[in-house]
Motif scaffolding. Structure first.
Motif, short mmCIF file in Angstrom:
data_model
loop_
_atom_site.label_atom_id
_atom_site.label_comp_id
_atom_site.label_asym_id
_atom_site.label_seq_id
_atom_site.Cartn_x
_atom_site.Cartn_y
_atom_site.Cartn_z
N TYR A 340 -9.50 -10.42 33.76
CA TYR A 340 -10.44 -9.53 34.45
C TYR A 340 -11.16 -8.65 33.42
O TYR A 340 -12.38 -8.47 33.46
N GLU A 341 -10.39 -8.13 32.47
CA GLU A 341 -10.96 -7.25 31.43
C GLU A 341 -12.00 -7.99 30.60
O GLU A 341 -13.01 -7.43 30.19
N ALA A 342 -11.75 -9.31 30.39
CA ALA A 342 -12.68 -10.11 29.59
C ALA A 342 -13.88 -10.61 30.42
O ALA A 342 -14.74 -11.31 29.90
N GLY A 343 -13.89 -10.26 31.72
CA GLY A 343 -15.01 -10.67 32.58
C GLY A 343 -14.95 -12.13 32.99
O GLY A 343 -15.94 -12.71 33.44
N LEU A 344 -13.76 -12.76 32.87
CA LEU A 344 -13.63 -14.18 33.21
C LEU A 344 -13.32 -14.41 34.68
O LEU A 344 -13.61 -15.46 35.23
N VAL A 345 -12.68 -13.41 35.33
CA VAL A 345 -12.42 -13.51 36.77
C VAL A 345 -12.81 -12.20 37.44
O VAL A 345 -12.82 -11.15 36.79
N THR A 346 -13.10 -12.27 38.72
CA THR A 346 -13.45 -11.06 39.46
C THR A 346 -12.17 -10.30 39.84
O THR A 346 -11.07 -10.87 39.82
N GLU A 347 -12.34 -9.05 40.21
CA GLU A 347 -11.19 -8.24 40.65
C GLU A 347 -10.55 -8.88 41.88
O GLU A 347 -9.33 -8.95 42.01
N GLU A 348 -11.40 -9.37 42.78
CA GLU A 348 -10.89 -9.98 44.02
C GLU A 348 -10.05 -11.22 43.71
O GLU A 348 -8.96 -11.40 44.25
N SER A 355 1.05 -11.76 41.70
CA SER A 355 2.46 -11.87 42.11
C SER A 355 2.86 -10.58 42.81
O SER A 355 3.56 -10.60 43.82
N ASP A 356 2.45 -9.45 42.24
CA ASP A 356 2.73 -8.14 42.83
C ASP A 356 1.39 -7.42 42.92
O ASP A 356 0.92 -6.81 41.95
N ARG A 357 0.78 -7.50 44.11
CA ARG A 357 -0.60 -7.04 44.27
C ARG A 357 -0.76 -5.54 43.98
O ARG A 357 -1.71 -5.11 43.34
N SER A 358 0.21 -4.72 44.43
CA SER A 358 0.07 -3.28 44.22
C SER A 358 0.20 -2.95 42.73
O SER A 358 -0.50 -2.09 42.21
N ARG A 359 1.08 -3.67 42.04
CA ARG A 359 1.26 -3.45 40.59
C ARG A 359 -0.02 -3.79 39.84
O ARG A 359 -0.47 -3.05 38.97
N LEU A 360 -0.61 -4.95 40.17
CA LEU A 360 -1.85 -5.35 39.49
C LEU A 360 -2.98 -4.38 39.84
O LEU A 360 -3.79 -4.03 38.97
N GLY A 361 -3.01 -3.93 41.09
CA GLY A 361 -4.02 -2.95 41.51
C GLY A 361 -3.94 -1.69 40.66
O GLY A 361 -4.97 -1.16 40.20
N GLN A 362 -2.72 -1.22 40.40
CA GLN A 362 -2.52 -0.03 39.55
C GLN A 362 -3.04 -0.29 38.14
O GLN A 362 -3.70 0.55 37.53
N MET A 363 -2.73 -1.50 37.60
CA MET A 363 -3.14 -1.81 36.22
C MET A 363 -4.66 -1.87 36.12
O MET A 363 -5.24 -1.41 35.14
N ILE A 364 -5.31 -2.42 37.16
CA ILE A 364 -6.77 -2.49 37.16
C ILE A 364 -7.36 -1.08 37.25
O ILE A 364 -8.32 -0.75 36.54
N ASP A 365 -6.77 -0.23 38.10
CA ASP A 365 -7.25 1.15 38.23
C ASP A 365 -7.10 1.92 36.91
O ASP A 365 -7.97 2.69 36.51
N THR A 366 -5.97 1.70 36.22
CA THR A 366 -5.75 2.35 34.92
C THR A 366 -6.81 1.90 33.92
O THR A 366 -7.37 2.70 33.16
N LEU A 367 -7.10 0.58 33.95
CA LEU A 367 -8.12 0.04 33.06
C LEU A 367 -9.49 0.66 33.35
O LEU A 367 -10.22 1.06 32.45
N ALA A 369 -10.09 3.54 34.77
CA ALA A 369 -10.08 4.96 34.38
C ALA A 369 -10.32 5.09 32.88
O ALA A 369 -11.04 5.97 32.42
N ARG A 370 -9.73 4.16 32.12
CA ARG A 370 -9.90 4.18 30.67
C ARG A 370 -11.36 3.90 30.31
O ARG A 370 -11.91 4.44 29.37
N ARG A 371 -11.96 2.99 31.09
CA ARG A 371 -13.36 2.64 30.84
C ARG A 371 -14.32 3.70 31.40
O ARG A 371 -15.50 3.68 31.12
N GLY A 372 -13.76 4.53 32.29
CA GLY A 372 -14.61 5.52 32.96
C GLY A 372 -15.33 4.94 34.17
O GLY A 372 -16.28 5.52 34.68
N ASP A 373 -14.84 3.79 34.66
CA ASP A 373 -15.43 3.19 35.87
C ASP A 373 -14.95 3.95 37.10
O ASP A 373 -13.94 4.65 37.07
N GLN A 374 -15.68 3.71 38.17
CA GLN A 374 -15.25 4.24 39.48
C GLN A 374 -13.98 3.49 39.87
O GLN A 374 -13.94 2.28 39.83
N SER A 375 -12.92 4.22 40.23
CA SER A 375 -11.70 3.54 40.67
C SER A 375 -11.88 3.12 42.12
O SER A 375 -11.72 3.90 43.03
#
Length: 390
Positions: A340-348, A355-367, A369-375
């Motif tokens: 996702y970070e490399a732009g190869l797949v969409t967030e959806e 495997s663990d949707r809430s865990r991945l959701g947190q990791m994407i939100d952290t990413l 926030a680091r980029r300064g994107d809207q969470s």
């Protein structure tokens, strides 16, 4: 057209391949035109003569054109309802073919095989594969669903071993998919039904053939797993595949092959012999095509403990993999985040595959926030989860 010669069938397949050079699967079934699957989507193939929607008679004629007079294939089709064979169209491509009966008629699925052995770099395989190529013994499993690319990964691994090690390699396949030339190593490839009758008997015979490396096409039953563990524990490097979704599920599937009374012993043997489990999936790539994702488990001390004792509470395969980057380990979710970070797949796409949707959701939100994107807490329609659910 009630009968069909092999030559006529070759002519039809040539047309399909000319129209769809990137075809992955060709599906032939009653009531539809010949279907070509390109990048995960089915398209009608137009042929001359135009066969239109195929009749049961025509699909049977195509199946017979491929099977010829082969009594083994005819017997398998009659007794088991399906049979496997390989099909080559000179200059165009090779296919793994499954012929099966459905609703009283015959259907064919032809999966295209790459014409040459892909390299680890071309496939984008994780660094763990380079480490696997120097392992001297033990069991290495590559797992995933049908069409996830397991065969390609194993072929690249065998090729690397063949290039770098002067040892005897024996493969037991159903059917032989890639032809490995002798390089530094010596390769003998055996095909199920032609050179041996079951994976278990082929594997047992391999002990007498002096190989350093044995590839078993698939482990489907307790007997084959038993002999694979025996081979892995007696100085052979055994490579094989299982149809499991991730690394943790693979260990549980192996244990599930045996009776509860054998579980303790199997856990001990598996903890001793297992070297790596790599699971793989193909995801739709942003902008078309597909991209491979990998989960990697190495048999470290913490993994050994989980194999012996089982998972409990906060001691899970997922947790150990997530913290095992120093050993080259990663969860699917971590790789999805990288893609996702490399732009190869969409967030959806990433969240749908998680495997663990809430865990991945947190990791994407952290990413973000680091980029300064809207969470954006992306809610997938129909996939909202109950509080506390995984």
């Amino acid at each position: 057209m009630s009968g069909m010669t092999r030559q006529q069938f070759d002519g039809l397949m040539t047309q399909v391949l000319d129209q769809h050079p990137e075809v992955a699967d060709i599906i032939i079934t009653t009531g539809k035109a010949i279907q070509a699957e390109v990048h995960g989507e089915l398209k009608d193939a137009v042929t001359a003569p135009d066969l239109g929607r195929l009749s049961p008679l025509l699909t049977k004629a195509m199946a017979l054109a491929l099977m010829g007079e082969n009594a083994r294939l005819q017997k398998a089709l009659a007794s088991k309802g399906s049979c496997d064979l390989s099909y080559a169209l000179p200059g165009k491509g090779r296919f793994r073919v499954n012929i099966f009966s459905q609703r009283g008629s015959l259907a064919l699925v032809m999966r295209r095989l790459p014409s040459r052995i892909p390299s680890m770099e071309e496939l984008g395989l994780p660094g763990a594969f380079r480490d696997m190529a120097v392992e001297k013994n033990g069991l290495i499993l590559v797992t995933g669903g049908t069409g996830s690319g397991k065969s390609n990964s194993l072929a690249a691994l065998i090729d690397r071993i063949n290039e770098t090690r002067a040892g005897h390699i024996v493969t037991l396949e159903d059917p032989v998919e890639f032809t490995h030339p002798h390089k530094k190593g010596t390769v003998n490839q055996r095909e199920l039904g032609i050179d041996f009758d079951t994976f278990a008997s082929g594997l047992r015979a391999a002990f007498r053939q002096g190989p350093k490396v044995i590839l078993v096409g698939e482990i489907r039953d307790p007997e084959t797993m038993e002999i694979a563990l025996q081979a892995a524990g007696t100085g052979h490097l055994v490579l094989s595949t299982l149809h499991t979704t991730d690394a943790g599920a693979t260990v549980n599937r192996i244990l599930g092959l045996f009776s509860p009374s054998e579980e303790r012993l199997v856990r001990m043997r598996l903890a001793e012999s297992l070297r790596y489990v790599v699971s793989q999936r193909l995801l739709p790539r942003e902008g078309g095509g597909r991209v491979a994702a990998f989960e990697v488990m190495k048999n470290t001390l913490r993994i050994k403990e989980l194999i012996l004792q089982g998972e409990s509470g906060d001691k899970t395969f997922y947790g150990v993999l997530e913290q095992g980057a120093a050993f080259g380990m990663q969860t699917f979710d971590q790789h999805f985040l990288t893609l996702y970070e490399a732009g190869l797949v969409t967030e959806e796409t990433a969240l749908l595959s998680a495997s663990d949707r809430s865990r991945l959701g947190q990791m994407i939100d952290t990413l973000k926030a680091r980029r300064g994107d809207q969470s954006t807490s992306l809610v997938l329609e129909g996939l909202e989860e109950e509080p506390g659910a995984k």
